[in-house]
Enzyme design. Structure first.
Site, mmCIF file in Angstrom:
data_model
loop_
_atom_site.group_PDB
_atom_site.id
_atom_site.type_symbol
_atom_site.label_atom_id
_atom_site.label_comp_id
_atom_site.label_asym_id
_atom_site.label_seq_id
_atom_site.Cartn_x
_atom_site.Cartn_y
_atom_site.Cartn_z
ATOM 1 N N PRO A 18 0.799 -1.233 0.000
ATOM 2 C CA PRO A 18 0.000 0.000 0.000
ATOM 3 C C PRO A 18 0.832 1.283 0.000
ATOM 4 O O PRO A 18 1.816 1.410 0.727
ATOM 5 C CB PRO A 18 -0.832 -0.118 1.277
ATOM 6 N N CYS A 19 0.375 2.225 -0.812
ATOM 7 C CA CYS A 19 1.105 3.485 -0.984
ATOM 8 C C CYS A 19 0.666 4.565 0.004
ATOM 9 O O CYS A 19 1.376 5.544 0.199
ATOM 10 C CB CYS A 19 0.934 3.998 -2.408
#
Length: 167
Positions: free
Chosen positions: A51-52
């Protein structure tokens, strides 16, 4: 070999295009033992986009304090599987928040890694959207391959060159 995606819609898309490939729903519960029990064979490449949100300039940039920070889980799985290659993707904001740690983790785990920025427009997308790509290779596997090639060049039989005997 397998997919791991937590969101239902992307899992449905993957299932449509690759109906025979196992799909797991959470990297936090996925293990090498589970993959082996399910008949997933040798894995030479672990590719993932953790996840960014913890690193994105569009968010709060919580980094390692963000509960969506899943690099440690990807690292754990890479350590269990021990692929020859690791390919990871994230947002450009990762460069100034957390990327050094990811590269240090890979180095500590026996991988030689580099990060490059590739914009989406490089793949003919109609926008820039810069992404960080981390490419890492298992240093020990490189050494084994080099030893096998050296042994082959010296006329050592293949079955001996492939053994884990060092001298």
């Amino acid at each position: 070999a397998a997919f791991c995606e937590i969101e239902p819609f992307p899992r449905a898309v993957l299932r449509k295009h690759w109906p025979l490939v196992p799909i797991y729903d959470d990297v936090r519960t996925l293990t090498a033992d589970r993959l082996a029990r399910d008949g997933v064979g040798r894995i030479d490449l672990v590719c993932g986009g953790y996840p960014c949100q913890p690193f994105s300039h569009a968010g709060k940039r919580g980094g390692t304090t963000d509960p969506r920070h899943l690099w440690p889980e990807m690292r754990r799985l890479v350590g269990e599987i021990r692929p020859a290659w690791v390919l990871a993707e994230n947002v450009a904001g990762h460069i100034t928040l957390g990327l050094d740690q990811v590269l240090a983790d890979l180095e500590a785990d026996g991988y030689a890694g580099r990060a490059v920025v590739v914009p989406a427009c490089a793949a003919d997308a109609p926008h820039i959207r810069r992404r960080v790509w981390i490419v890492a290779r298992d240093r020990d596997r490189d050494r084994e391959s080099a030893c096998a090639l050296d042994a082959e060049a010296q006329g050592v039989p293949g079955d001996l060159a492939d053994s884990n005997v060092t001298g």
